[in-house]
Design a protein around this motif. Structure first.
Motif, PDB file in Angstrom:
ATOM      1  N   ASP A   1      29.924 105.129   8.192  1.00 58.12           N
ATOM      2  CA  ASP A   1      28.748 105.727   8.822  1.00 58.12           C
ATOM      3  C   ASP A   1      28.897 105.854  10.337  1.00 58.12           C
ATOM      4  O   ASP A   1      27.922 106.053  11.049  1.00 58.12           O
ATOM      5  CB  ASP A   1      27.500 104.907   8.478  1.00 58.12           C
ATOM      6  N   ALA A   2      30.137 105.725  10.831  1.00 53.33           N
ATOM      7  CA  ALA A   2      30.349 105.892  12.265  1.00 53.33           C
ATOM      8  C   ALA A   2      29.952 107.311  12.668  1.00 53.33           C
ATOM      9  O   ALA A   2      30.202 108.272  11.935  1.00 53.33           O
ATOM     10  CB  ALA A   2      31.817 105.638  12.609  1.00 53.33           C
ATOM     11  N   SER A   3      29.341 107.449  13.822  1.00 55.88           N
ATOM     12  CA  SER A   3      28.915 108.768  14.278  1.00 55.88           C
ATOM     13  C   SER A   3      30.132 109.588  14.706  1.00 55.88           C
ATOM     14  O   SER A   3      31.228 109.046  14.927  1.00 55.88           O
ATOM     15  CB  SER A   3      27.949 108.631  15.447  1.00 55.88           C
ATOM     16  N   ASP A   4      29.913 110.883  14.845  1.00 58.12           N
ATOM     17  CA  ASP A   4      30.993 111.753  15.311  1.00 58.12           C
ATOM     18  C   ASP A   4      31.488 111.303  16.685  1.00 58.12           C
ATOM     19  O   ASP A   4      32.693 111.288  16.949  1.00 58.12           O
ATOM     20  CB  ASP A   4      30.497 113.206  15.395  1.00 58.12           C
ATOM     21  N   ARG A   5      30.556 110.943  17.542  1.00 57.70           N
ATOM     22  CA  ARG A   5      30.956 110.503  18.887  1.00 57.70           C
ATOM     23  C   ARG A   5      31.778 109.224  18.813  1.00 57.70           C
ATOM     24  O   ARG A   5      32.751 109.041  19.554  1.00 57.70           O
ATOM     25  CB  ARG A   5      29.721 110.281  19.766  1.00 57.70           C
ATOM     26  N   ASP A   6      31.366 108.326  17.915  1.00 54.80           N
ATOM     27  CA  ASP A   6      32.122 107.080  17.761  1.00 54.80           C
ATOM     28  C   ASP A   6      33.533 107.367  17.267  1.00 54.80           C
ATOM     29  O   ASP A   6      34.501 106.741  17.712  1.00 54.80           O
ATOM     30  CB  ASP A   6      31.412 106.144  16.773  1.00 54.80           C
ATOM     31  N   LEU A   7      33.644 108.302  16.333  1.00 56.27           N
ATOM     32  CA  LEU A   7      34.972 108.633  15.811  1.00 56.27           C
ATOM     33  C   LEU A   7      35.847 109.247  16.898  1.00 56.27           C
ATOM     34  O   LEU A   7      37.034 108.918  17.017  1.00 56.27           O
ATOM     35  CB  LEU A   7      34.844 109.606  14.639  1.00 56.27           C
ATOM     36  N   LEU A   8      35.263 110.129  17.686  1.00 58.37           N
ATOM     37  CA  LEU A   8      36.060 110.756  18.742  1.00 58.37           C
ATOM     38  C   LEU A   8      36.456 109.724  19.788  1.00 58.37           C
ATOM     39  O   LEU A   8      37.599 109.706  20.275  1.00 58.37           O
ATOM     40  CB  LEU A   8      35.271 111.899  19.388  1.00 58.37           C
TER      41      LEU A   8
END
Lengths: 238, 197
Positions: free
Chosen positions: B4-11
């Motif tokens: 459930d990591a956010s897109d920003r967290d993944l980037l």
């Protein structure tokens, strides 16, 4: 009841919105994921300045002229001895400017100010943009820092596209070759008379006093057609 | 990284060196990115090439993401402009792909309806292929992918007014070419997949 053939704008919107979205084929996903897996681990390549632009170190090399036969958009060293690096590559990546023969213009600062240039304000706004980019045409080039923000559209989307455009501009505004050894000081994306455009500032090195050539070009500027919209000249000290 | 990591967290994880984060991020949005590439450039192999170029560029330039827009906006911007650049450089002539969606439970309930939907899709794709690249990109993003005009303006690096203008001109051209799809027997204005509207 509306008759056949009377398609409204709303009809088109609904028609398009109702089209099924294509699903990425597994073969394409396999290809993409393998390509990404083959990439080396990410390495930070640049830092941002206070304005959000990517600040790239400028390396000074001895100026020199290149031999003839340069092909527009080839990745070759240039630019009056200044190497422009791109924030996206781990190694300095020189930018090639098209043209035949002599040393070519050098793009030192690529910005996206979004300024609304007009025929009346072009020269003034270009000088403002130079100042904003920290470019003093009368100062030694080695003292300038480079702020480069490649955009994702138009001729500033890649080094190759930028190189091709600049070469085409030089050929278009000076067919006699008088700008072949000029230096490009600034490329700024904004609008000109309301249309997507780029403003290119070239400094002629041949005039007794530094002369700036401010050229507005369409965003689609390319080797085959620079799309020159306006060209004005002014003394660098003005 | 958690699922459930956010897109920003993944980037951010990718920039921090997580070897899987970027692929995970792309996987989440692969169908939308593929749809934009395919609908813009019109030819599957070219679309795959453009998408690969775009994603590798995004992978390498991940630290250029400034956080002033959604990560998906940033990704779409890179993808659509990779497509436009490729189209300009190679004068790609789009051809018409057949719909590639998964069959649903109603797909074969009425074979005639299924054929009609595919024919409509083909007609739409053919008409889209006649649009200038910038108009095509704008209308794909706004009308087909449902992106807000302001977000599309960020993607295309142009003012929102320009996006609206391109969409308006594109719709006008499409209306001329697709007028024959208007079904005078329906209560609604056009024949669309799944029934009238």
């Amino acid at each position: 009841m509306t008759s056949k053939g009377d398609m409204t704008e709303d009809d088109i919107e609904r028609l398009l919105a109702g089209q099924p979205r294509p699903v990425m084929p597994e073969a394409v996903w396999t290809r993409l994921s393998e390509a990404l897996a083959a990439e080396p681990p990410f390495e930070p390549t640049a830092e941002t300045d206070s304005s959000g632009g990517v600040v790239v170190p400028l390396r000074r090399r001895r100026a020199g002229r290149l031999a003839g036969g340069l092909v527009a958009a080839a990745a070759v060293v240039l630019l009056g001895g200044i190497v422009v690096t791109s924030g996206s590559s781990p190694e300095p990546a020189p930018v090639a400017i098209g043209g035949d023969g002599a040393a070519q213009p050098a793009a030192l600062s690529v910005t996206t100010s979004g300024t609304s240039y007009t025929a009346t304000t072009l020269a003034t706004e270009a000088k403002t943009a130079l100042a904003r980019a920290g470019m003093d045409p009368t100062a030694p080039l080695s003292s300038a820092s480079v702020v480069q923000t490649l955009t994702n559209s138009g001729f500033t989307a890649s080094r190759e596209a930028l190189a091709g455009c600049l070469g085409a501009i030089v050929r278009a505004v000076a067919p006699d070759g008088s700008l072949n050894d000029s230096t490009a000081l600034l490329v700024d994306r904004g609008t000109f008379e309301g249309r997507d455009a780029g403003i290119v500032v070239l400094m002629s090195n041949r005039a007794a006093t530094p002369t700036l050539h401010v050229v507005a070009v369409a965003a689609s500027c390319a080797p085959v057609d620079p799309g020159v919209l306006r060209h004005v000249t002014l003394a660098a000290a003005s | 990284m958690p699922d459930d990591a956010s897109d920003r967290d993944l980037l951010a994880a990718h920039v921090a060196g997580d070897p899987e984060a970027f692929t995970t991020l792309v996987s989440r949005h692969r169908d939308r990115l593929w749809a934009v590439a395919l609908r813009t450039i019109g030819e599957p192999e070219e679309a795959a090439d453009a998408l690969q170029d775009a994603l590798i560029s995004a992978y390498r330039r991940a630290d250029s993401y400034r956080g002033d827009a959604a990560v998906t906006t940033w990704l779409h911007r890179i993808v659509v402009n990779a497509c436009l650049d490729r189209m300009r450089r190679r004068a790609v002539r789009p051809w018409v792909p057949l719909p590639d969606g998964e069959p649903d439970s109603t797909a074969f309930a009425d074979p005639v309806d299924s054929i009609d939907r595919r024919e409509v899709a083909l007609e739409v794709e053919r008409a889209l292929a006649t649009l200038p690249a910038e108009q095509r990109a704008a209308i794909v993003l706004v009308d087909m992918e449902g992106w807000p005009v302001d977000e599309v303006a960020r993607m295309l690096d142009c003012p929102p007014g320009t996006v609206k203008s391109r969409c308006f001109r594109a719709r006008a051209k499409l209306a001329e070419q697709l007028g024959h799809l208007r079904n005078p027997d329906d209560q609604g204005p056009v024949s669309t997949p799944g029934g009238t509207s």
